[in-house]
Design a protein around this motif. Structure first.
Motif, PDB file in Angstrom:
ATOM      1  N   ARG A 192      -4.831   6.011  -2.081  1.00 50.27           N
ATOM      2  CA  ARG A 192      -3.814   4.966  -2.153  1.00 50.27           C
ATOM      3  C   ARG A 192      -2.444   5.512  -2.521  1.00 50.27           C
ATOM      4  N   GLU A 204      -5.339  -5.721   3.099  1.00 48.49           N
ATOM      5  CA  GLU A 204      -6.244  -5.765   1.948  1.00 48.49           C
ATOM      6  C   GLU A 204      -7.236  -4.614   1.960  1.00 48.49           C
ATOM      7  N   ARG A 245       0.809  -1.224   0.000  1.00 54.46           N
ATOM      8  CA  ARG A 245       0.000   0.000   0.000  1.00 54.46           C
ATOM      9  C   ARG A 245       0.841   1.273   0.000  1.00 54.46           C
ATOM     10  N   LEU A 273       3.461   1.694  -1.912  1.00 47.33           N
ATOM     11  CA  LEU A 273       4.308   1.750  -3.101  1.00 47.33           C
ATOM     12  C   LEU A 273       3.888   2.744  -4.182  1.00 47.33           C
ATOM     13  N   PRO A 274       2.590   2.870  -4.512  1.00 46.29           N
ATOM     14  CA  PRO A 274       2.273   3.744  -5.662  1.00 46.29           C
ATOM     15  C   PRO A 274       2.786   5.166  -5.448  1.00 46.29           C
ATOM     16  N   ASN A 316      -3.507   6.867 -20.264  1.00 42.06           N
ATOM     17  CA  ASN A 316      -3.546   5.518 -19.668  1.00 42.06           C
ATOM     18  C   ASN A 316      -3.286   4.490 -20.759  1.00 42.06           C
ATOM     19  N   ILE A 320      -7.762  -0.301   2.276  1.00 38.94           N
ATOM     20  CA  ILE A 320      -7.041   0.932   1.996  1.00 38.94           C
ATOM     21  C   ILE A 320      -6.614   1.602   3.293  1.00 38.94           C
ATOM     22  N   VAL A 322       3.973   2.877 -10.004  1.00 37.05           N
ATOM     23  CA  VAL A 322       2.662   3.461 -10.261  1.00 37.05           C
ATOM     24  C   VAL A 322       1.600   2.383 -10.288  1.00 37.05           C
ATOM     25  N   GLN A 323       0.351   2.815 -10.077  1.00 37.31           N
ATOM     26  CA  GLN A 323      -0.762   1.894 -10.302  1.00 37.31           C
ATOM     27  C   GLN A 323      -1.466   2.318 -11.581  1.00 37.31           C
ATOM     28  N   LEU A 324      -1.769   1.336 -12.404  1.00 36.11           N
ATOM     29  CA  LEU A 324      -2.384   1.616 -13.702  1.00 36.11           C
ATOM     30  C   LEU A 324      -3.865   1.950 -13.525  1.00 36.11           C
ATOM     31  N   ALA A 325      -4.463   2.474 -14.583  1.00 37.16           N
ATOM     32  CA  ALA A 325      -5.896   2.767 -14.574  1.00 37.16           C
ATOM     33  C   ALA A 325      -6.667   1.467 -14.316  1.00 37.16           C
ATOM     34  N   TYR A 372     -10.244  -3.073  -8.734  1.00 37.46           N
ATOM     35  CA  TYR A 372      -9.656  -2.702  -7.445  1.00 37.46           C
ATOM     36  C   TYR A 372     -10.074  -1.316  -6.981  1.00 37.46           C
ATOM     37  N   GLU A 373     -11.297  -0.882  -7.329  1.00 37.88           N
ATOM     38  CA  GLU A 373     -11.777   0.399  -6.820  1.00 37.88           C
ATOM     39  C   GLU A 373     -11.918   0.286  -5.305  1.00 37.88           C
ATOM     40  N   GLY A 374     -11.369   1.234  -4.587  1.00 35.54           N
ATOM     41  CA  GLY A 374     -11.503   1.239  -3.136  1.00 35.54           C
ATOM     42  C   GLY A 374     -10.703   0.162  -2.429  1.00 35.54           C
ATOM     43  N   LYS A 375      -9.843  -0.518  -3.176  1.00 35.12           N
ATOM     44  CA  LYS A 375      -8.997  -1.549  -2.566  1.00 35.12           C
ATOM     45  C   LYS A 375      -7.554  -1.298  -3.001  1.00 35.12           C
ATOM     46  N   PRO A 376      -6.593  -1.773  -2.193  1.00 36.31           N
ATOM     47  CA  PRO A 376      -5.208  -1.607  -2.641  1.00 36.31           C
ATOM     48  C   PRO A 376      -4.954  -2.484  -3.874  1.00 36.31           C
ATOM     49  N   VAL A 377      -4.170  -1.946  -4.802  1.00 36.42           N
ATOM     50  CA  VAL A 377      -3.763  -2.758  -5.949  1.00 36.42           C
ATOM     51  C   VAL A 377      -2.656  -3.701  -5.464  1.00 36.42           C
ATOM     52  N   ASP A 392       1.721  -7.572  -7.181  1.00 32.70           N
ATOM     53  CA  ASP A 392       2.109  -8.156  -8.465  1.00 32.70           C
ATOM     54  C   ASP A 392       1.489  -7.433  -9.664  1.00 32.70           C
ATOM     55  N   GLN A 393       0.603  -6.430  -9.380  1.00 31.90           N
ATOM     56  CA  GLN A 393       0.061  -5.665 -10.507  1.00 31.90           C
ATOM     57  C   GLN A 393       0.534  -4.218 -10.516  1.00 31.90           C
ATOM     58  N   TRP A 398      -3.006  -5.657 -17.978  1.00 29.50           N
ATOM     59  CA  TRP A 398      -2.497  -6.797 -17.204  1.00 29.50           C
ATOM     60  C   TRP A 398      -2.490  -8.069 -18.046  1.00 29.50           C
TER      61      TRP A 398
END
Lengths: 330, 360, 361
Positions: free
Chosen positions: C108, C140, B99, B101-102, C241, C142, B120-123, B131-136, B139-140, C246
């Motif tokens: 995040r 897991e 969490r 890292l981005p 973007n 935020i 970075v985290q991608l779109a 992964y809206e509202g969750k940590p990416v 591995d992604q 992935w």
């Protein structure tokens, strides 16, 4: 009059690209108004009469724009991914057809494997018969509208874009029928209502009216499993009390109901829990404008097959004419 | 220059260098350079442990006891796992909370040289799910170097090491924020001990040991005592400082001095000695309970060979294993000073005189 | 339109000096509502090149450059100066502050970052719980902004609630790219500073360095109202973007792509852009062989959302430099895209004429 409605509904004009529909309306009304001009956003503003004693400056607004699509990506196989122009339920799109500004037509479908119960707009694409990116005639940014012909069912009529070409028809017929009025009347055919009532913002600022009335459609609740609302088809024009953008000015409501009572025109009261019309924007112009809305009950709003009652349309024209021909007390 | 300022500058220098577990060389070299004038001999072991040996004055029988100061030099980092277009996917080296890292600036150590990048985290539409509202998940997450695809393919390959690139920040009250303060702060403390020992008479040989791969395998901690065969060892590491996100029995206050460990992993009598010395010298300290393993080099050192009496000294640190760890230089100086005083007091018969509680 | 081949102007290059200016702008703090430091740099840069300079009630900096002809076209170019950031809202203990996010920052992107606070850019960090002390379940979820703190170190005496903060990232070059905080929209600011210097004598230029874009296009709204331009161009940054997905399936939602030149808007969440101006811009690109791309229609917005609805309406276009990871600690932009954007804007200003707007909207 149904012929006129037929042409109005079938003329191209998604939000931001209203040139064709505007040109048509301009020709239709030019002989009946005193002054006409087009503003920076493309609103068509027509003045009829001048302000006399007891008279007011009144803005009547019907939006010309319709729902549409805009190309957002052409994939390697020539499928055109789209964004919506306006609030469209993706469920109404399966197998429907769209026509782009250059005349290219195509079929809308979705990435069925990827989608959940309701597809997201980003999963919809248009198949225009191309087989590669290179032979696809559509470019990113090109706009299109839904294809659905006008259907006359006698008492009821059906078409795409009745929202709000029916308001345009009522406004056109009203301005034609008005003979004499103490009021200075500004008939505005607005742009970009479907993307956030934007044309009404700038036209109301320019006109600076004493009162504003939008003419638009509202949700009719008389369908199986439909909304629990008051308006139904055939019971007359609706006088809007509120929607999510507007609480109608009480004097405007009274002006409208008084006129209906005087003429014995049936009418219904409309309370809408969501959505909005040009009136929501007009009321904010400069130091504020008392505003209201004359709505026509409509089934299947924002689908490619919207339906209104013909008697409601005739009554709306009569009612609007009566409102505008008489002095208004605010 | 004041000693504190010197140590601060040294610490800022070594946390600006890469020293990922298994790839400690850049930081090893910098430490060796600083230790060289302070010790009699500098050596590097086969697997990269750094030994700085400062001889004590010989005793009558010619035998000299040895104390080992074990401090791990390595830090957490990443390694390139896949090249996709102009993006680099990576795997962690050491323990990470993804969490944080981005948005981190990193350095990629390629065979063509060092290159900057950003994690970075991608779109959402480019991930396996939105992964809206969750940590990416880690591995992604990807690294973007700002270079185009062709250049990326020419420069980088799977296996390239990635380190944090953010520079140290000096905070008020002699605090430092930065990455790898776990455990370079302890390296600085050992260095301060060596500096002070220049002015002390000491009888024991001192083996200052920079160990490798503590974060991943305790490799240096397990192998260096085998080489040195110390009579006594002190492991120096960092511990959790109280602060946002960290509270409870495992935490101590920042700036509260040396934290002395106790538990099965540490020698109880030596713990007592250390505590009493703090009292005697008026050095602020706290106690840090280690009911099981301490999770430091002390774990393997204690069980090397015939067993080594081991002490654990810790420096309080906030936000461990993030690139914005915070330590107080005051705590670093206190830890170094305590060790120098301890070493100066070591007599040739120190170990023999240590009695277990039931022997007394 | 007066863009016949023999009338083409010479296009300026993006010099190291301009990149140096961007570096200074990027490293400077200017969170929405506190754009002072950025405004000061801009003022110093342009003061010798304009006929009038004014800071309005919200803090917008407006530079006017008069034309040398009668009844010139009044052209507004707007670039917002503000950036996303933080405000300290409560001192919790020695050097530990609660904070709120200003503008659209993904939560995040916050934990584990160096930050800088206040006018003198004092260092601090946004810490995070050590990984050793958290459970897998916790990781897991935020780290919500309400659970995070800005830590400026014990003994902090000169930082108070109410001060603003930004990420502490320093500007850097990365091969063909540049990387830094607040490139959205200091790139636009740096570009507009240059455009003032290259402004043709045929137009009246209203160069607006706007405030509070990131919190609702608030600065641009009042500028447009006061200056009543005939036409407006908004220059900004927009997301690219365009990375591989992935699963490496075809990416259909990239908004814009790097290396494809300036991005011209057709439609976003706030504006249907004037397509006469879109056509004008694309024809300039074609005449000058400047690559360009159409930004994919979709959500988002620029200062145009406020400008085009001002008074009785203003024909407005928006042209952005594509970039990745805006609103995080580090945004990446290709220098080539910026240069093409700068050249397009220079040429568009040189040739703009009232005739462009005579066509039917």
């Amino acid at each position: 009059m149904k012929n006129l409605l037929n042409t109005l509904t079938q003329t191209f004009g998604p939000s931001g690209y209203e040139k064709e529909i505007r040109n048509f309306i301009q020709k239709e009304i030019e002989p009946f108004v005193d002054e006409i001009h087009i503003d920076a956003l493309g609103n068509l503003i027509a003045r009829k009469g001048t302000q006399k004693q007891d008279g007011k400056r009144i803005m009547i607004s019907a939006h010309m724009d319709e729902l549409g699509v805009m190309a957002s990506h052409i994939d390697k196989d020539g499928f055109v991914y789209i964004a919506f122009i306006g609030g469209i339920n993706p469920l109404t799109c399966f197998g429907t057809r769209v026509k782009f500004m250059d005349g290219t037509e195509g079929v809308v479908y979705a990435e069925t494997k990827k989608m959940n119960k309701i597809p997201d707009v980003t999963q919809l694409f248009v198949d225009v018969g191309a087989s590669s990116k290179e032979d696809c005639p559509i470019k990113v940014g090109d706009v299109g509208v839904f294809v659905r012909p006008f259907l006359d069912l006698g008492n009821r009529v059906v078409s795409k874009a009745l929202d709000d070409r029916i308001g345009c028809l009522i406004t056109i017929e009203t301005l034609k029928s008005i003979k004499d009025s103490p009021n200075e009347l500004y008939f505005v055919f607005t742009v970009q209502e479907e993307v956030g009532v934007r044309g009404a913002v700038t036209s109301a600022y320019a006109i600076d009216p004493d009162m504003g009335i939008a003419v638009d459609v509202t949700i009719s609740s008389d369908v199986p499993g439909g909304e629990q609302l008051n308006p139904v088809l055939g019971k007359g024009p609706c006088v809007k009390i509120k929607d999510s953008m507007l609480i109608s000015h009480p004097k405007v409501i009274k002006t409208m109901t008084d006129a209906a009572e005087r003429k014995g025109i049936p009418y219904q009261m409309e309370v809408l829990r969501y959505a909005g019309t040009d009136a929501g924007a007009i009321q904010f112009a400069r130091s504020g404008v008392p505003s209201g809305c004359l709505s026509v009950a409509c089934r299947y709003v924002h689908s490619p097959s919207e339906m209104v009652d013909w008697k409601d349309v005739e009554n709306s024209i009569q009612l609007l004419t009566e409102i505008l021909e008489k002095p208004v007390i605010l | 220059m004041e000693e504190k300022t010197k140590i601060k500058e040294f610490l800022c220098e070594i946390i600006s260098l890469s020293g990922i577990s298994g790839y400690e060389t850049p930081v090893t070299n910098a430490i060796a350079t600083t230790w060289e004038p302070l010790v009699d001999e500098v050596r590097v072991s086969k697997i990269g442990n750094l030994y700085g040996i400062k001889r004590g004055s010989p005793s009558k029988d010619g035998k000299t006891k040895r104390i080992m100061l074990a401090v791990h030099m390595d830090g957490i980092g990443m390694v390139v796992a896949k090249v996709s277009g102009e993006l680099l996917y990576f795997a962690p080296i050491g323990g990470f909370d993804p969490r944080i890292l981005p948005g981190q600036c990193v350095t990629i150590h390629s065979q063509k040289g060092e290159f900057p990048g950003v994690i970075v985290q991608l779109a959402p539409n480019l991930l396996s799910e939105s992964y809206e509202g969750k940590p990416v998940p880690l591995d992604q997450l990807v690294i973007d170097t700002g270079l185009d695809e062709q250049t990326v393919k020419a420069i980088f390959q799977v296996g390239d090491i990635v380190s944090y690139a953010n520079l140290p920040q000096e905070l008020p009250s002699d605090c430092i924020a930065g990455h790898s303060l776990d455990n370079r702060a302890s390296v600085a403390a050992v260095t301060q001990c060596l500096v002070e020992l220049q002015h002390f008479h000491h009888q024991w040989d001192v083996y200052a040991v920079g160990t490798t791969q503590e974060e991943t395998a305790f490799l240096g901690g397990a192998t260096s005592p085998f080489d040195i065969q110390p009579d006594l060892a002190i492991a120096i590491d960092v511990t959790f400082a109280k602060g946002p996100g960290a509270d409870g029995w495992r935490t101590v206050a920042l700036e509260s001095g040396v934290s002395i460990g106790y538990g099965a992993n540490l020698h109880p009598m030596l713990f007592n000695e250390m505590k009493q010395l703090c009292e005697q010298l008026d050095i602020p300290y706290t106690l840090s309970p280690q009911p099981l393993m301490s999770g430091t080099d002390a774990d393997p050192i204690q069980i090397t060979g015939a067993g080594v009496p081991t002490i654990l000294l810790s420096i309080p640190l906030r936000y461990m294993h993030t690139p914005v760890e915070i330590i107080s230089i005051k705590d670093v100086m206190r830890t170094g000073h305590l060790m120098a005083e301890f070493i100066a007091r070591l007599t040739p018969d120190f170990i023999e005189k240590i009695k277990w509680e039931d022997e007394q | 339109m007066n863009t016949k081949k023999d009338h083409l102007i010479h296009l300026p290059a993006l010099t190291d000096e301009i990149i140096k200016l961007l570096e200074n702008l990027s490293n400077t703090a200017g969170v929405s509502g506190n754009e002072n430091a950025v405004r000061a740099i801009v003022r110093d840069e342009i003061i010798g090149f304009v006929d009038a300079l004014h800071t309005d009630a919200l803090g917008n900096l407006i530079a006017l450059k008069k034309a040398k002809i009668e009844n010139p076209l009044k052209v507004l170019i707007a670039a917002h100066m503000d950036e996303v950031g933080f405000m300290l809202v409560e001192k919790e203990s020695d050097g530990i502050f609660r904070f709120k996010v200003i503008g659209g920052i993904d939560e995040r992107a916050l934990p584990g970052k160096p930050v800088q606070i206040g006018k003198n850019q004092k260092p601090g960090v946004i810490g995070a719980c050590p990984v050793h002390l958290s459970t897998r379940e916790e990781r897991e979820r935020i780290l919500a902004v309400d659970s995070l703190r800005i830590d400026t170190g014990p003994g902090t005496s000169d930082i108070q609630p109410g001060e603003y903060g930004t990420f502490a990232t320093k500007f850097m070059r990365m091969g063909p790219s540049i990387c830094g905080k607040a490139l959205d929209n200091r790139i636009g600011v740096a570009t507009l500073i240059q455009l003032i210097k290259y402004c043709p004598e045929s137009i009246e230029l209203i160069a607006a360095f706007t405030v509070q874009e990131e919190i609702g296009l608030r600065g641009a709204k009042v500028v447009a109202f006061h200056y009543e331009p005939d036409v407006a161009f908004v220059i900004d940054c927009t997301p690219a973007n365009d990375q591989p997905a992935w699963d490496e399936s075809e990416n259909t939602r990239y908004k814009t792509k790097l290396n494809q030149g300036p991005a011209i808007y057709t439609s976003d969440g706030r504006t249907m852009y004037d397509y006469r101006l879109i056509r004008y811009l694309t024809s300039i690109c074609e005449d000058y062989a400047i690559p360009y791309q159409i930004r994919q229609p979709g959500p988002g917005g620029t200062d145009a959302g406020a400008i085009h609805l001002s008074k009785s309406g203003i024909p407005t276009a928006a042209i952005s430099v594509p970039g990745r990871y805006a609103h995080t600690a580090a945004m990446i932009v290709r220098i080539a895209d910026w240069e093409k954007h700068f050249q397009l804007m220079t040429a568009a200003l040189a040739h703009i004429h009232a005739d462009v707007l005579k066509a039917d909207r």
